[in-house]
Design an enzyme around this catalytic site. Structure first.
Site, PDB file in Angstrom:
ATOM      1  N   GLN A   7       0.851  -1.186   0.000  1.00  0.00           N
ATOM      2  CA  GLN A   7       0.000   0.000   0.000  1.00  0.00           C
ATOM      3  C   GLN A   7       0.883   1.231   0.000  1.00  0.00           C
ATOM      4  OE1 GLN A   7      -2.970  -0.004   3.074  1.00  0.00           O
ATOM      5  NE2 GLN A   7      -3.223   2.225   3.037  1.00  0.00           N
ATOM      6  N   SER A  39       6.828   5.985  -1.605  1.00  0.00           N
ATOM      7  CA  SER A  39       8.113   5.388  -1.997  1.00  0.00           C
ATOM      8  C   SER A  39       8.841   4.757  -0.812  1.00  0.00           C
ATOM      9  CB  SER A  39       9.015   6.438  -2.671  1.00  0.00           C
ATOM     10  OG  SER A  39       8.372   7.009  -3.794  1.00  0.00           O
ATOM     11  N   ARG A  40       8.114   4.462   0.230  1.00  0.00           N
ATOM     12  CA  ARG A  40       8.694   3.898   1.461  1.00  0.00           C
ATOM     13  C   ARG A  40       9.718   4.840   2.103  1.00  0.00           C
ATOM     14  NH1 ARG A  40       4.690   1.467   0.881  1.00  0.00           N
ATOM     15  NH2 ARG A  40       4.370  -0.793   1.013  1.00  0.00           N
ATOM     16  N   LEU A  41       9.671   6.116   1.761  1.00  0.00           N
ATOM     17  CA  LEU A  41      10.547   7.115   2.390  1.00  0.00           C
ATOM     18  C   LEU A  41       9.784   7.740   3.557  1.00  0.00           C
ATOM     19  CD1 LEU A  41      12.172   8.741  -0.772  1.00  0.00           C
ATOM     20  CD2 LEU A  41      13.118   6.999   0.755  1.00  0.00           C
TER      21      LEU A  41
END
Length: 216
Positions: A11, A194-196
Protein backbone atom coordinates in the site's frame (compact mmCIF):
# COMPACT_ATOMS: atom_id res chain seq x y z
CA UNK A 1 -2.85 -17.29 -1.45
CA UNK A 2 0.58 -17.99 -2.88
CA UNK A 3 3.84 -16.63 -1.53
CA UNK A 4 4.15 -14.42 -4.59
CA UNK A 5 0.68 -13.00 -4.02
CA UNK A 6 1.66 -12.26 -0.42
CA UNK A 7 4.87 -10.61 -1.57
CA UNK A 8 2.93 -8.41 -3.99
CA UNK A 9 0.61 -7.00 -1.30
CA UNK A 10 1.54 -3.38 -0.63
CA UNK A 11 0.00 0.00 0.00
CA UNK A 12 1.23 3.50 -0.76
CA UNK A 13 1.20 5.81 2.27
CA UNK A 14 0.47 9.44 1.45
CA UNK A 15 -1.98 10.90 3.97
CA UNK A 16 0.31 13.04 6.10
CA UNK A 17 3.82 14.29 6.76
CA UNK A 18 5.81 14.50 9.98
CA UNK A 19 8.38 17.23 10.55
CA UNK A 20 10.25 18.51 13.56
CA UNK A 21 8.03 21.61 13.47
CA UNK A 22 4.93 19.40 13.87
CA UNK A 23 5.77 17.85 17.22
CA UNK A 24 5.85 18.80 20.89
CA UNK A 25 9.11 18.80 22.88
CA UNK A 26 7.85 16.11 25.29
CA UNK A 27 7.50 12.55 23.95
CA UNK A 28 4.52 11.46 26.05
CA UNK A 29 2.62 14.67 25.32
CA UNK A 30 3.28 14.15 21.62
CA UNK A 31 1.99 10.60 21.98
CA UNK A 32 -1.14 11.91 23.71
CA UNK A 33 -1.71 14.25 20.76
CA UNK A 34 -1.51 11.35 18.28
CA UNK A 35 -3.69 9.17 20.50
CA UNK A 36 -6.34 11.89 20.67
CA UNK A 37 -6.35 11.99 16.88
CA UNK A 38 -6.68 8.20 16.67
CA UNK A 39 -9.61 8.33 19.09
CA UNK A 40 -11.28 11.18 17.20
CA UNK A 41 -10.92 9.24 13.94
CA UNK A 42 -12.73 6.31 15.59
CA UNK A 43 -10.13 3.76 14.61
CA UNK A 44 -10.67 0.19 15.77
CA UNK A 45 -8.99 -0.44 19.15
CA UNK A 46 -6.82 2.70 19.16
CA UNK A 47 -5.50 1.88 22.65
CA UNK A 48 -4.31 -1.60 21.65
CA UNK A 49 -0.54 -1.96 21.92
CA UNK A 50 1.93 -4.76 21.47
CA UNK A 51 3.88 -5.38 24.67
CA UNK A 52 7.24 -7.07 24.12
CA UNK A 53 9.16 -8.68 26.98
CA UNK A 54 12.11 -11.04 27.26
CA UNK A 55 12.81 -14.03 29.50
CA UNK A 56 15.98 -15.12 31.30
CA UNK A 57 17.22 -16.96 28.19
CA UNK A 58 16.82 -13.88 26.03
CA UNK A 59 13.74 -15.22 24.23
CA UNK A 60 11.41 -12.33 23.35
CA UNK A 61 7.63 -12.62 23.50
CA UNK A 62 4.94 -10.21 22.36
CA UNK A 63 1.21 -9.86 22.91
CA UNK A 64 -1.51 -7.22 22.60
CA UNK A 65 -2.68 -5.41 25.73
CA UNK A 66 -4.67 -2.20 26.20
CA UNK A 67 -3.34 1.17 27.30
CA UNK A 68 -5.30 2.39 30.31
CA UNK A 69 -3.70 5.72 31.12
CA UNK A 70 -0.85 8.20 30.75
CA UNK A 71 -0.56 9.41 34.35
CA UNK A 72 0.91 12.90 34.54
CA UNK A 73 2.42 12.32 31.08
CA UNK A 74 5.14 10.25 32.77
CA UNK A 75 4.44 6.83 31.31
CA UNK A 76 2.13 4.21 29.86
CA UNK A 77 -0.22 2.37 32.23
CA UNK A 78 -1.63 -1.12 31.66
CA UNK A 79 -3.02 -3.92 33.82
CA UNK A 80 -2.63 -7.68 33.87
CA UNK A 81 -2.11 -10.80 35.97
CA UNK A 82 1.26 -10.56 37.73
CA UNK A 83 1.64 -14.37 37.55
CA UNK A 84 1.16 -14.48 33.77
CA UNK A 85 4.06 -15.07 31.40
CA UNK A 86 4.49 -11.35 30.81
CA UNK A 87 4.35 -10.69 34.55
CA UNK A 88 7.03 -13.28 35.23
CA UNK A 89 9.23 -11.90 32.45
CA UNK A 90 8.83 -8.33 33.70
CA UNK A 91 9.87 -9.52 37.16
CA UNK A 92 13.03 -10.97 35.61
CA UNK A 93 13.76 -8.12 33.20
CA UNK A 94 11.85 -4.86 33.73
CA UNK A 95 12.90 -3.45 30.35
CA UNK A 96 10.11 -3.70 27.77
CA UNK A 97 8.78 -2.22 24.54
CA UNK A 98 5.36 -1.09 23.30
CA UNK A 99 4.21 -0.74 19.71
CA UNK A 100 1.07 1.08 18.56
CA UNK A 101 -0.10 0.66 14.96
CA UNK A 102 -2.83 2.87 13.51
CA UNK A 103 -3.15 1.86 9.83
CA UNK A 104 -6.08 4.23 9.31
CA UNK A 105 -3.67 7.12 9.95
CA UNK A 106 -0.66 5.35 8.41
CA UNK A 107 1.16 5.71 11.74
CA UNK A 108 2.97 3.68 14.34
CA UNK A 109 4.64 4.55 17.62
CA UNK A 110 7.45 2.52 19.18
CA UNK A 111 8.16 2.94 22.90
CA UNK A 112 11.04 1.55 24.95
CA UNK A 113 11.47 1.91 28.69
CA UNK A 114 11.57 0.46 32.17
CA UNK A 115 8.48 -1.08 33.76
CA UNK A 116 7.46 -0.83 37.40
CA UNK A 117 4.35 -1.94 39.25
CA UNK A 118 1.63 0.64 39.76
CA UNK A 119 0.62 1.47 43.32
CA UNK A 120 -1.89 -0.77 45.08
CA UNK A 121 -4.29 2.18 45.21
CA UNK A 122 -4.15 2.68 41.44
CA UNK A 123 -4.50 -1.06 40.80
CA UNK A 124 -7.47 -1.46 43.15
CA UNK A 125 -9.28 1.61 41.84
CA UNK A 126 -9.03 0.39 38.26
CA UNK A 127 -9.90 -3.23 39.10
CA UNK A 128 -13.07 -2.20 40.90
CA UNK A 129 -14.09 0.10 38.02
CA UNK A 130 -14.17 -2.87 35.62
CA UNK A 131 -17.39 -4.74 34.77
CA UNK A 132 -18.23 -7.41 37.34
CA UNK A 133 -17.69 -10.13 34.74
CA UNK A 134 -14.13 -8.93 34.20
CA UNK A 135 -13.50 -8.87 37.95
CA UNK A 136 -14.74 -12.46 38.18
CA UNK A 137 -12.56 -13.46 35.25
CA UNK A 138 -9.45 -12.07 36.91
CA UNK A 139 -10.12 -14.23 39.97
CA UNK A 140 -11.03 -17.32 37.94
CA UNK A 141 -8.26 -17.46 35.36
CA UNK A 142 -4.76 -18.75 36.24
CA UNK A 143 -3.44 -16.75 33.30
CA UNK A 144 -0.81 -18.44 31.09
CA UNK A 145 -1.06 -21.72 33.06
CA UNK A 146 -2.20 -24.96 31.36
CA UNK A 147 -5.81 -25.99 32.02
CA UNK A 148 -7.54 -29.25 31.10
CA UNK A 149 -10.52 -27.79 29.26
CA UNK A 150 -12.82 -24.84 28.65
CA UNK A 151 -15.24 -26.50 31.07
CA UNK A 152 -12.65 -26.28 33.86
CA UNK A 153 -12.33 -22.52 33.29
CA UNK A 154 -16.10 -22.05 33.34
CA UNK A 155 -16.35 -24.11 36.51
CA UNK A 156 -13.75 -21.90 38.17
CA UNK A 157 -15.80 -18.85 37.16
CA UNK A 158 -18.94 -20.33 38.70
CA UNK A 159 -17.08 -21.05 41.92
CA UNK A 160 -15.81 -17.47 42.09
CA UNK A 161 -19.32 -16.16 41.39
CA UNK A 162 -20.67 -18.23 44.29
CA UNK A 163 -17.82 -17.12 46.57
CA UNK A 164 -18.52 -13.44 45.98
CA UNK A 165 -22.31 -13.63 45.63
CA UNK A 166 -23.87 -10.32 46.61
CA UNK A 167 -20.52 -8.58 46.93
CA UNK A 168 -19.99 -5.47 44.81
CA UNK A 169 -17.33 -4.57 43.87
CA UNK A 170 -15.04 -7.55 44.31
CA UNK A 171 -11.77 -7.18 46.18
CA UNK A 172 -8.74 -7.05 43.92
CA UNK A 173 -6.77 -10.31 43.86
CA UNK A 174 -3.17 -9.91 44.94
CA UNK A 175 -1.93 -11.46 41.70
CA UNK A 176 -3.53 -8.78 39.54
CA UNK A 177 -2.63 -5.14 39.06
CA UNK A 178 -1.04 -2.40 37.03
CA UNK A 179 2.29 -1.66 35.46
CA UNK A 180 3.75 1.66 34.36
CA UNK A 181 6.26 1.77 31.53
CA UNK A 182 8.41 4.88 31.90
CA UNK A 183 9.88 5.58 28.46
CA UNK A 184 13.43 6.52 27.59
CA UNK A 185 12.96 6.20 23.83
CA UNK A 186 9.88 6.93 21.72
CA UNK A 187 9.73 6.82 17.94
CA UNK A 188 6.94 8.36 15.85
CA UNK A 189 6.55 6.86 12.38
CA UNK A 190 4.46 8.40 9.60
CA UNK A 191 4.02 6.52 6.35
CA UNK A 192 5.13 8.34 3.19
CA UNK A 193 5.28 7.50 -0.54
CA UNK A 194 8.11 5.39 -2.00
CA UNK A 195 8.69 3.90 1.46
CA UNK A 196 10.55 7.11 2.39
CA UNK A 197 8.70 7.30 5.68
CA UNK A 198 9.09 10.07 8.26
CA UNK A 199 10.65 8.83 11.51
CA UNK A 200 11.27 11.11 14.48
CA UNK A 201 12.78 9.59 17.62
CA UNK A 202 12.81 11.05 21.13
CA UNK A 203 15.62 9.96 23.46
CA UNK A 204 15.65 10.92 27.11
CA UNK A 205 18.78 12.69 28.38
CA UNK A 206 18.40 13.47 32.06
CA UNK A 207 15.00 15.17 32.24
CA UNK A 208 14.98 16.43 28.65
CA UNK A 209 14.06 14.82 25.35
CA UNK A 210 16.36 15.02 22.34
CA UNK A 211 14.60 14.72 18.96
CA UNK A 212 16.34 13.22 15.93
CA UNK A 213 15.27 12.17 12.45
CA UNK A 214 15.95 8.60 11.34
CA UNK A 215 16.31 7.28 7.82
CA UNK A 216 13.36 5.07 6.83
Amino acid sequence: MTDQQLADLRQTYSQRTLTEADVQPDAVRQFRSWLDEALATRLDEPTAMMLSTVNEAGQPAARIVLLKGLPDDEGFLFFTNYDSRKGQELATSPLAALTFFWPGLERQVRVEGRVEKASEEVSTAYFQSRPRSSQLGAWASPQSQPIRSREELEQREQEVEARFAGQEPLPRPGHWGGYMLRPHRVEFWQGRPSRLHDRLVYELHGSSWKISRLAP
